[in-house]
Design a protein around this motif. Sequence first.
Motif, PDB file in Angstrom:
ATOM      1  N   GLU A  22      15.301 -52.004  -7.039  1.00 50.42           N
ATOM      2  CA  GLU A  22      14.817 -53.027  -6.091  1.00 50.42           C
ATOM      3  C   GLU A  22      13.706 -52.243  -5.450  1.00 50.42           C
ATOM      4  N   ALA A  23      12.687 -52.893  -5.041  1.00 50.61           N
ATOM      5  CA  ALA A  23      11.496 -52.359  -4.333  1.00 50.61           C
ATOM      6  C   ALA A  23      11.762 -51.685  -2.824  1.00 50.61           C
ATOM      7  N   ARG A  24      12.421 -52.510  -2.353  1.00 51.52           N
ATOM      8  CA  ARG A  24      13.158 -51.970  -0.915  1.00 51.52           C
ATOM      9  C   ARG A  24      14.071 -50.899  -0.913  1.00 51.52           C
ATOM     10  N   VAL A  25      13.788 -49.704  -0.178  1.00 53.14           N
ATOM     11  CA  VAL A  25      14.656 -48.510  -0.201  1.00 53.14           C
ATOM     12  C   VAL A  25      15.472 -48.878   1.081  1.00 53.14           C
ATOM     13  N   LEU A  26      17.027 -49.181   0.830  1.00 52.19           N
ATOM     14  CA  LEU A  26      17.656 -49.450   2.147  1.00 52.19           C
ATOM     15  C   LEU A  26      18.247 -48.149   2.766  1.00 52.19           C
ATOM     16  N   PRO A  27      18.255 -48.347   4.118  1.00 49.32           N
ATOM     17  CA  PRO A  27      19.034 -47.101   4.984  1.00 49.32           C
ATOM     18  C   PRO A  27      20.419 -46.913   4.601  1.00 49.32           C
ATOM     19  N   THR A  28      20.692 -45.517   4.770  1.00 52.21           N
ATOM     20  CA  THR A  28      22.191 -45.183   4.293  1.00 52.21           C
ATOM     21  C   THR A  28      23.301 -45.901   4.939  1.00 52.21           C
ATOM     22  N   PRO A  29      23.178 -46.318   6.318  1.00 54.79           N
ATOM     23  CA  PRO A  29      24.230 -47.080   6.855  1.00 54.79           C
ATOM     24  C   PRO A  29      24.506 -48.677   6.291  1.00 54.79           C
ATOM     25  N   VAL A  30      23.282 -49.072   5.783  1.00 50.01           N
ATOM     26  CA  VAL A  30      23.496 -50.342   5.175  1.00 50.01           C
ATOM     27  C   VAL A  30      24.194 -50.083   3.722  1.00 50.01           C
ATOM     28  N   LYS A  31      23.899 -49.225   3.073  1.00 54.65           N
ATOM     29  CA  LYS A  31      24.530 -48.992   1.633  1.00 54.65           C
ATOM     30  C   LYS A  31      25.964 -48.663   1.994  1.00 54.65           C
ATOM     31  N   ALA A  32      26.428 -47.873   3.011  1.00 49.98           N
ATOM     32  CA  ALA A  32      27.593 -47.805   3.421  1.00 49.98           C
ATOM     33  C   ALA A  32      28.266 -48.987   3.679  1.00 49.98           C
ATOM     34  N   GLU A  33      27.859 -49.830   4.352  1.00 51.09           N
ATOM     35  CA  GLU A  33      28.179 -51.301   4.638  1.00 51.09           C
ATOM     36  C   GLU A  33      28.757 -52.060   3.483  1.00 51.09           C
ATOM     37  N   LEU A  34      27.612 -51.960   2.477  1.00 54.24           N
ATOM     38  CA  LEU A  34      27.805 -52.553   1.128  1.00 54.24           C
ATOM     39  C   LEU A  34      29.052 -52.142   0.426  1.00 54.24           C
ATOM     40  N   VAL A  35      29.463 -50.914   0.758  1.00 58.76           N
ATOM     41  CA  VAL A  35      30.722 -50.288  -0.081  1.00 58.76           C
ATOM     42  C   VAL A  35      31.825 -50.843   0.730  1.00 58.76           C
ATOM     43  N   ARG A  36      31.797 -50.771   2.017  1.00 56.30           N
ATOM     44  CA  ARG A  36      32.867 -51.251   2.799  1.00 56.30           C
ATOM     45  C   ARG A  36      33.274 -52.738   2.562  1.00 56.30           C
ATOM     46  N   ARG A  45      37.369 -49.765  -7.306  1.00 59.21           N
ATOM     47  CA  ARG A  45      36.329 -48.481  -8.204  1.00 59.21           C
ATOM     48  C   ARG A  45      34.880 -48.903  -7.689  1.00 59.21           C
ATOM     49  N   ILE A  46      33.957 -48.245  -7.070  1.00 57.49           N
ATOM     50  CA  ILE A  46      32.739 -48.561  -6.710  1.00 57.49           C
ATOM     51  C   ILE A  46      31.806 -47.558  -7.143  1.00 57.49           C
ATOM     52  N   GLU A  47      30.680 -47.901  -7.927  1.00 60.93           N
ATOM     53  CA  GLU A  47      29.521 -46.931  -8.419  1.00 60.93           C
ATOM     54  C   GLU A  47      28.787 -46.715  -7.083  1.00 60.93           C
ATOM     55  N   VAL A  48      29.111 -45.889  -6.498  1.00 63.02           N
ATOM     56  CA  VAL A  48      28.388 -45.550  -4.904  1.00 63.02           C
ATOM     57  C   VAL A  48      27.058 -45.029  -4.948  1.00 63.02           C
ATOM     58  N   THR A  49      26.697 -44.277  -5.941  1.00 64.00           N
ATOM     59  CA  THR A  49      25.435 -43.524  -6.085  1.00 64.00           C
ATOM     60  C   THR A  49      25.111 -42.849  -7.316  1.00 64.00           C
ATOM     61  N   ALA A  50      23.736 -42.361  -7.779  1.00 65.88           N
ATOM     62  CA  ALA A  50      23.528 -41.651  -8.787  1.00 65.88           C
ATOM     63  C   ALA A  50      23.263 -40.355  -8.026  1.00 65.88           C
ATOM     64  N   PHE A  51      23.340 -39.352  -8.658  1.00 66.56           N
ATOM     65  CA  PHE A  51      22.849 -37.917  -8.753  1.00 66.56           C
ATOM     66  C   PHE A  51      21.892 -37.444  -9.464  1.00 66.56           C
ATOM     67  N   ALA A  52      20.609 -38.133  -9.126  1.00 64.99           N
ATOM     68  CA  ALA A  52      19.455 -38.178  -9.887  1.00 64.99           C
ATOM     69  C   ALA A  52      18.322 -37.532  -9.212  1.00 64.99           C
ATOM     70  N   ARG A  53      16.837 -37.063  -9.865  1.00 66.84           N
ATOM     71  CA  ARG A  53      15.920 -36.596  -9.151  1.00 66.84           C
ATOM     72  C   ARG A  53      15.434 -37.704  -8.097  1.00 66.84           C
ATOM     73  N   PRO A  54      15.201 -37.207  -6.941  1.00 64.25           N
ATOM     74  CA  PRO A  54      14.705 -38.362  -5.988  1.00 64.25           C
ATOM     75  C   PRO A  54      13.232 -38.954  -6.441  1.00 64.25           C
ATOM     76  N   ASP A  55      12.654 -38.154  -7.083  1.00 62.98           N
ATOM     77  CA  ASP A  55      11.083 -38.467  -7.415  1.00 62.98           C
ATOM     78  C   ASP A  55      11.135 -39.416  -8.555  1.00 62.98           C
ATOM     79  N   ARG A  56      12.430 -39.379  -9.162  1.00 62.31           N
ATOM     80  CA  ARG A  56      12.479 -40.558 -10.322  1.00 62.31           C
ATOM     81  C   ARG A  56      13.250 -41.801  -9.819  1.00 62.31           C
TER      82      ARG A  56
END
Length: 305
Positions: A22-36, A45-56
């Motif tokens: 998605e084009a819009r990068v959401l702030p961390t608290p919004v992502k945490a609310e999505l998880v909750r 079981r929730i795929e919370v994040t990816a540990f990838a290169r931030p530039d990619r």
Amino acid sequence: MTTPAPTVEIVEVAPRDGLQNEARVLPTPVKAELVRRSLDAGVRRIEVTAFARPDRVPQMADAEALMAEVRDDPRLSAIGLVLNRRGLDRAIAAGCDEVTVVVVSSEGLALRNQGVGTYEQVAAWHAIAPVAREAGLRTSVILAAAFGCPFDGEVPVGRVLDVAKAVLDDAPDELAIADTIGVGVPGQVVDLVSGLVDLAPQMPLRAHFHNTRNTGYANAIAAVQSGVSVLDASAGGIGGCPFAPGATGNVATEDLLYLLHRSGYTTGVDPQTVAATGQWISDQLGLAQAPAQLGRAGWFPAPQR
């Protein structure tokens, strides 16, 4: 004596695969609310994040910060997507319960997605597997582009099964197949899942479908009828793959729940709560409406008032 309804486990992938394209990068608290909100609906079981290169993948740049906000919730089994040993080390330090390792079945997308070929990715999995087990993490390997590649075209079932054999030399806890660009049809799903069942009869199988060409839900039901017990889905139907041109959204969790529940399966997840979450996260992303249908159409039959 009544036979219990068969169960399908849902893995919610909106916080990772949903948001990464998605084009819009959401702030961390919004992502945490999505998880909750997903936990409140009954997903565990929730795929919370990816540990990838931030530039990619800039949408995942806050992986550690997001995990710090959600990892102490006792309801959550937090999945982190990793591509290599460095990603695994980050996932372990961040407190993930599970890791999913990506192995791309087609050479063309493998090189564009990770910069190395398919069997180099298999080798990366073999390096990751013992370290993850030693750290007490559950592991999944997902065979991406298992039904087609935007660069190589058709991906034969035999190719995917050969890659699966190589992965299974150091067997994960779960093996997944992904239709990364949404080109698969139910016949392909049956052939591939049947081949995997023959290859590893005791291996739990998971599937990840995109609805790019409106076949994702048909593929999902074909998968569970063929031996898959776990399905990925994204609240609101958001997301896709940033490295696969034209790859639009994942199957929507709420729409998939409608299909499964009305087909006699149980999931332990409340579709109405997920539908509200799908509308909410779409608003956060600035979308005119969620790609999912259930939030607009409603359940059938309508709940009695």
